[in-house]
Enzyme design. Structure first.
Site, PDB file in Angstrom:
ATOM      1  N   ASP A 128       0.856  -1.175   0.000  1.00 33.75           N
ATOM      2  CA  ASP A 128       0.000   0.000   0.000  1.00 33.75           C
ATOM      3  C   ASP A 128       0.901   1.237   0.000  1.00 33.75           C
ATOM      4  OD1 ASP A 128      -2.301   1.612   0.295  1.00 33.75           O
ATOM      5  OD2 ASP A 128      -1.962   1.704   2.451  1.00 33.75           O
ATOM      6  N   LYS A 154     -17.421  17.138   0.498  1.00 35.16           N
ATOM      7  CA  LYS A 154     -15.992  17.090   0.192  1.00 35.16           C
ATOM      8  C   LYS A 154     -15.679  15.683  -0.293  1.00 35.16           C
ATOM      9  CE  LYS A 154     -14.225  15.660   4.708  1.00 35.16           C
ATOM     10  NZ  LYS A 154     -13.376  15.988   5.855  1.00 35.16           N
ATOM     11  N   ARG A 193      -2.234  15.036  -1.848  1.00 36.07           N
ATOM     12  CA  ARG A 193      -3.557  14.424  -1.878  1.00 36.07           C
ATOM     13  C   ARG A 193      -4.594  15.535  -2.033  1.00 36.07           C
ATOM     14  NH1 ARG A 193      -3.902   9.308   0.651  1.00 36.07           N
ATOM     15  NH2 ARG A 193      -5.906   9.864   1.559  1.00 36.07           N
ATOM     16  N   THR A 213      -2.533   1.359  -4.644  1.00 34.18           N
ATOM     17  CA  THR A 213      -2.990   2.501  -3.855  1.00 34.18           C
ATOM     18  C   THR A 213      -4.329   2.989  -4.363  1.00 34.18           C
ATOM     19  OG1 THR A 213      -2.447   4.766  -3.191  1.00 34.18           O
ATOM     20  CG2 THR A 213      -1.672   4.063  -5.347  1.00 34.18           C
ATOM     21  N   ASP A 273      -4.978   6.236  -4.334  1.00 27.63           N
ATOM     22  CA  ASP A 273      -4.771   7.632  -4.720  1.00 27.63           C
ATOM     23  C   ASP A 273      -4.931   7.810  -6.222  1.00 27.63           C
ATOM     24  OD1 ASP A 273      -4.373   8.476  -2.183  1.00 27.63           O
ATOM     25  OD2 ASP A 273      -2.197   8.480  -2.272  1.00 27.63           O
ATOM     26  N   ARG A 291      -6.008   4.144  -7.851  1.00 27.48           N
ATOM     27  CA  ARG A 291      -7.456   4.129  -7.654  1.00 27.48           C
ATOM     28  C   ARG A 291      -7.986   2.705  -7.483  1.00 27.48           C
ATOM     29  NH1 ARG A 291      -8.914   9.086  -5.996  1.00 27.48           N
ATOM     30  NH2 ARG A 291      -8.656  10.717  -7.556  1.00 27.48           N
ATOM     31  N   ASP A 314      -6.438  -2.721   3.641  1.00 29.16           N
ATOM     32  CA  ASP A 314      -5.371  -3.628   3.202  1.00 29.16           C
ATOM     33  C   ASP A 314      -5.538  -5.037   3.767  1.00 29.16           C
ATOM     34  OD1 ASP A 314      -4.051  -1.425   1.948  1.00 29.16           O
ATOM     35  OD2 ASP A 314      -3.275  -0.838   3.902  1.00 29.16           O
TER      36      ASP A 314
END
Length: 1186
Positions: free
Chosen positions: A426, A763, A806, A886, A888, A1000, A1030
């Site tokens: 991760d 958000k 991020r 990940t 992100d 993603r 994870d």
């Protein structure tokens, strides 16, 4: 006749009614199979018929032991005989009791196997006794249970608590069972709990009293509780609880996770709570999640079992050869010439050659039994325990900052650490610190770089020692612009120092910061001491002054400029769009105030109409776009996925108070008096403590506080914000739509105290929120302006991602009374449902998060851990392939990959982004063809040298021929690539790449990738992570490693090994992994080889004794050869041997490849074959083995 006719006509009508009753009965049984009914245990005793219908519920007694005094011996022997080796040796020992075939003294032959069984039994008995003592201690803990006879709470043991009992708990007490919260000393019906015993998270979580009981005018009386609770059957889902409570009037109230206190948690900051037990004992969620120690079979053990089978085959061949030889030897004497040492049977007759061969076959099995080592399994267990002990004593695997060390949770796979071929990691919290620091933001299309904040963060990267200060500092910093100035500093620090990401400037400061934030997660000085941007701070102050002037002159908010409106809403969203709990550090949560005048009784449509009729809700003008979302109840933390309303029941008195409050609202929407909240005796702002579940939430709340927009209080239906020049504003929280990994955003629905409007603040990830914005018209000037703002914001988001930040987008929507009322009706229906509640709530949430208005975006920095680039570089040299999985976004993940040296700038990067399965298939085919055409001879000449890219090698190629390819794939394309039709192509391409980066990716996709590599390539896999997302990946891998980071202990509890930092993985694998594999492999090799050579002596002797099964060695030596005479050398070697010093293993990582290729273990089979070949060679050459 008429009666008969009537009866005949009526008969067909009775049958359908009977069928209908049967169908209802079946539906009732089916429903009862999915739910359970809980009633008060204080009610009058039921009739026997009613008792018989009720299901038997578990008691609260904890029992983790496996044995009792009577069942220990038979049960333990039964478990031990599951090992075929034990069955084999017992069979050989019993064979000695047959006079015709015995080779040794029968009682003596039993000694070794009895010793092995006894040692294992004693070990199991000690472990079970330890569990018994632990169970006894827990079962005899005391708690307060309500007694019907004494009409008060009395002290009872935990084991005496049962479902339906009423339990009272006080501050700092541990919860004995899963309890539905019915009463709290907190005037708002809240209860704070700490779940560290359950999931390792030390931040506080809020629970709230069930709606009906929140509004009681008097103290809760258990004797008056007559309601019936219908809830789901016991399950291990910690993030969900579904059910409803049926009151005596027939009215139902929904039950949610926020109403349930879980066993093992601790009451904090609440003086006293009470509730009814729903699940007890082994039906509680905590115990259903406790699967005990994990058992895995190591690769060495699996190979060793195969070697044992080969030894059995060799043994049978040797015994068969001896039996045939003995038969021929007896046959050559005939009936008349018998040797004097051949003794006839009791009847005076000699055995026939065939029968003598059969008896001799069984006899030599006993003689040659030493070929299979009886003590091998026990010796391996002892060695592994000792190895784990010495690994725990390694000071290099201890982290001083977090005061944590390596944990070994699986004792039987230590040698697998030396055979790993693929590492799946991760990113957030594993490669990075998971300490989110607010870095920069953009509001209304204007970017605020926060350069002073960047300089503050740079101070935390100062070197820690003189050696680091003496490291070469190259060149001047190239300043791109305000967007990337700090990033250039960060990159240079990362590339020039091996310890560039210290939290503080020195170890002493780090330790002090750790102590200060010990009891609060995500609250180190680096994270919370944000330096505001001067330009933005000036605008915030200007906005506050305008608001104060407008309030004094009773002007509406519409007079505020659009930019200042966006700034105001931006910081309001940062402050309230979360689930952060506000506490005072040095005292329990004592409230010395009246209840808020404003409540949120959105429970029925009638309440809604009564409530909002006198209010002046403006029609929703500002808007935003459309979305899909799973939701959660108001108290749900950031990261959960259940949506519900947080509103509570209200009494007529509260409605009158609400109307009185509304009457005080002037025509412009301002309150004539400011409500104040005193939390913990009205502590000052600096004394407040923010208990956040995720570091992102904490970072944004601290950022808002830096601009004097402070979160000062949170209740179940209200959140209080302290603003400059305005004092405290109290926002009604109508609903909280929690964050989850599917929709990647969260929202709060609030009633604005200044405008009396219903606002939705959202958000979430920019990839999601930007698609939910209200479409803009190009003809409208305002629409053109909004398009320009979105374009600028998107550009800044891209720059943030390139800098490795991020990103989160902030948006809002204003709802009209009609829009909210229409949505509320369907939402309440979904909320009261037990079946498909999540899906119904999901669909309900889709209808409210749309047509959003973009406010701005934030960039949060997550810094690399110390030593990550160096660790990855050494692991690569060791032949390990590293994949990063990940969640992100792609740009952020790629930037971090370059920073940690997962990707090199001289590598060719293959990027796969597909919108459909067909496109993905075409991309994979094109990439494979490109690679094959470019490397048609399996080698290429590139800028970095000669590199191998073939499909065939299972193990990573050597660094001299390693391909300089990198693969980057996003989550959508990865989902297509993991389909059965494309997974082989994807794996073929990924296997040729030096690095793989999956962006993603969801938790399920992570586990699917690990399973694909493990099963298809038959490779040894290791997965490492730090969070709950994870867990699935860690459990699927051959070796699971958890990092005890800031997101709780879920990953640690699911792992085989737990380490404090990613850098510790280097020594764990390259040093301890190599040693463990080398020691155990050589020990197994030594076992098989010495036994094979020992049996070779006995077999060779058979040629000189007519294959009679005689031995030239005393039976005591034969029986105890493995058990005593030759066991100690292997144990010492297996525990203490170091074939290569640790310094050399770190300096030369390539030595690790011996374990990957199983070079030592492969010689085990070779040694046995060589030993047996030497026997046959000596047989034919007539030579002695000695």
């Amino acid at each position: 006749m008429s009666q008969g006719t009537a009866g005949g006509e009526g008969a067909p009508q009775v049958l359908p009614e009977g069928k209908e009753r049967q169908r209802k009965r079946r539906r009732r049984k089916k429903k009862e199979s999915k739910t359970r009914l809980v009633r008060s245990s204080l009610l009058l005793p039921e009739a026997e018929t009613e008792k018989s219908r009720r299901t038997v519920l578990a008691c609260n007694r904890l029992k983790t032991t496996k044995y009792t005094a009577l069942s220990f011996l038979p049960k333990n022997l039964f478990e031990q005989f599951h090992r075929l080796a034990n069955v084999y040796f017992v069979f050989i020992a019993l064979l000695n009791f047959v006079p015709a075939v015995n080779a040794f003294q029968p009682e003596l032959a039993l000694a070794p196997v009895l010793f092995i069984l006894a040692v294992t039994a004693i070990k199991d008995l000690w472990e079970d006794y330890s569990r018994y003592r632990s169970d006894k201690e827990i079962n005899h803990m005391e708690c307060l249970v309500y007694s019907r006879n004494e009409k008060k709470y009395i002290s009872r043991y935990w084991k005496e608590v049962k479902v339906g009992d009423f339990v009272q708990l006080r501050c700092n007490e541990i919860i004995p069972a899963d309890i539905l919260l019915l009463s709290s000393s907190d005037p708002d019906g809240l209860c704070h709990i700490e779940t560290a015993n359950l999931d390792g998270e030390t931040n506080l979580k809020q629970r709230q009293v069930v709606r009906k009981f929140l509004e009681l005018d008097s103290e809760f009386d258990p004797l008056k509780f007559t309601s019936v609770i219908e809830c789901e059957k016991p399950n291990n889902d910690l993030s969900r609880f579904r059910g409803y409570i049926i009151h005596k009037s027939g009215k139902k109230d929904g039950l949610f996770k926020e109403n349930l206190l879980l066993r093992g948690c601790t009451i904090r900051n609440t003086e006293e709570v009470a509730g009814i037990v729903i699940y007890a004992g082994h039906e509680t969620k905590a115990l259903l999640n406790n699967n005990g120690p994990r058992y895995k079979r190591s690769k060495l053990e699996r190979q060793m079992n195969a070697d044992v089978l080969w030894c059995v085959l060799i043994l049978l061949i040797m015994c068969l050869f001896s039996a045939i030889g003995h038969g021929l030897w007896v046959w050559q004497y005939g009936e008349k010439k018998k040797p004097i040492f051949d003794v006839p049977g009791p009847d005076g007759k000699y055995l026939s050659p065939v029968l003598a061969s059969v008896y001799l076959f069984l006899t030599v099995i006993i003689v040659f039994q030493v070929l299979i080592p009886i003590s091998l399994y026990v010796s391996i267990e002892i060695v592994k325990i000792c190895q784990v002990y010495f690994i725990h004593q390694d000071k290099d695997l201890y982290d001083e900052e977090t005061d944590s060390q390596l944990q070994c949770r699986a004792l039987n796979i230590t040698e697998d650490l030396g055979q790993v071929q693929f590492i799946f990691s991760d990113k957030t919290g594993t490669l990075t610190e998971n300490k989110m620091v607010f870095r920069r933001c953009t509001v209304s299309g204007i970017e605020y770089s926060h350069d002073d904040n960047a300089k503050r963060l740079a101070m935390y990267q100062e070197p820690d020692s003189e050696e680091e200060e003496a490291a070469p500092k190259g060149g001047t910093l190239s300043q791109r612009d305000s967007i990337c100035s700090h990033q250039s500093i960060k990159v240079i620090h990362r590339s020039q120092s091996t310890k560039t990401h210290r939290r503080t400037g020195s170890r002493a400061e780090a330790k002090r910061a750790s102590i200060l934030s010990k009891h609060t997660a995500f609250s180190s000085p680096m994270e919370k001491d944000i330096t505001p941007d001067p330009r933005l701070l000036e605008k915030v102050n200007e906005c506050a002054k305008h608001l104060e002037v407008m309030r004094n002159h009773e002007q509406p908010l519409s007079h505020l400029s659009p930019e200042l409106c966006d700034i105001f809403d931006f910081f309001i969203a940062l402050t309230i769009c979360n689930t952060v709990v506000v506490t005072a550090p040095n005292q329990p949560r004592q409230k010395v105030r009246d209840r808020f005048l404003l409540k949120s009784p959105v429970k029925t449509i009638e309440d809604f109409i009564r409530r909002f009729t006198p209010s002046r809700l403006t029609s929703g003008s500002n808007s935003s776009s459309s979305s899909s979302l799973a939701t959660s109840k108001s108290m749900h933390r950031f990261g959960l996925s259940v949506l519900s309303s947080t509103s509570t029941d209200s009494t007529l008195l509260k409605l009158e108070e609400k109307l009185a409050y509304s009457a005080q609202m002037n025509n412009n929407g301002y309150s004539s008096q400011q409500g104040r909240t005193a939390v913990g005796g009205a502590p000052e702002e600096g004394e407040l403590r923010y208990e956040a579940e995720s570091p992102d939430e904490a970072a944004l709340v601290y950022a808002a506080r830096a601009y004097s927009c402070s979160l000062v209080g949170r209740l179940s239906d209200q959140v209080s914000v302290e603003l400059p020049h305005l004092g405290t504003l109290s926002f009604e929280v109508l609903h909280t739509l929690g964050f989850d990994s599917v929709r990647k955003r969260m929202s709060v629905v609030v009633r604005h105290p200044l405008t009396d409007e219903i606002n939705v603040y959202t958000k979430g990830a920019d990839s999601v929120v930007m698609d939910l914005l209200l479409p803009c018209s190009s003809d409208d000037p305002r629409g053109k302006h909004q398009k320009k703002i979105r374009s600028k914001t998107q550009n800044y988001l891209n720059l943030y991602a390139v800098d490795g930040l991020r990103t989160l987008c902030i948006a809002k929507r204003v709802l009209s009374k009609e829009e909210y009322g229409c949505w509320l009706k369907t939402h309440l229906e979904a909320e009261s449902s037990i079946e498909n509640r999540e899906e119904l709530l999901f669909q309900s949430a889709l209808r409210i998060e749309k047509n959003l208005h973009l406010l701005g975006a934030t960039g949060i920095e997550d810094r690399l851990q110390d030593g990550v680039p160096e660790t990855i570089a050494r692991l690569r040299k060791a032949g390990l392939q590293i994949w990063v999985l990940t969640g992100d976004k792609q740009e952020t993940a790629v930037n971090i990959a370059y920073a940690c040296k997962l990707l090199d700038h001289d590598e060719e990067i293959i990027t796969l982004n597909a919108e459909s399965p067909e496109t993905c298939a075409v991309l994979l085919e094109q990439c494979l063809q490109c690679v094959e055409s470019k490397f048609s001879n399996n080698t290429i000449d590139g800028a970095t040298g000669n590199m191998t890219v073939g499909f065939t090698p299972l193990y990573p190629p050597s660094s001299s021929v390693l391909s300089s390819l990198g693969l980057v794939i996003d989550g959508r394309t990865l989902a297509y690539a993991l389909e059965p039709m494309l997974e082989d192509k994807f794996l073929a391409l990924a296997k040729r790449c030096r690095s793989v980066l999956c962006c993603r990716s969801t938790p399920l996709q992570k586990s699917m990738v690990v399973k694909l590599v493990r099963d298809k390539l038959k490779a040894m896999t290791l997965a490492i992570g730090d969070g709950a997302n994870d867990v699935s990946m860690i459990q699927v891998a051959d070796v699971g490693v958890g990092i005890s980071g800031q997101e709780g202990m879920q990953a640690v509890m699911a792992s085989d090994f737990a380490i404090p930092r990613f850098r510790h993985l280097e020594k764990l694998l390259l040093v301890h992994g190599h040693w463990c594999y080398s020691r155990l492999a050589n020990m197994v090799l030594y076992f098989f080889y010495k036994n094979a050579m020992f049996v070779a002596l006995l077999f060779w002797y058979q040629f000189y004794c007519g294959f009679s099964g005689s031995s030239m060695i005393d039976q005591w030596y034969l029986i105890f050869f493995n058990l005593f005479f030759s066991s100690l050398p292997q144990l010492i070697t297996g525990v203490l041997d170091k074939d290569v010093p640790a310094e050399v293993l770190i300096a030369v990582p390539q030595l690790y490849k011996s374990g990957q290729n199983m070079e030592v273990l492969c010689t085990v089979g070779k040694s046995c074959c060589l030993a047996e070949l030497s026997i046959w060679r000596c047989c034919f050459e007539g030579k002695s083995l000695l």
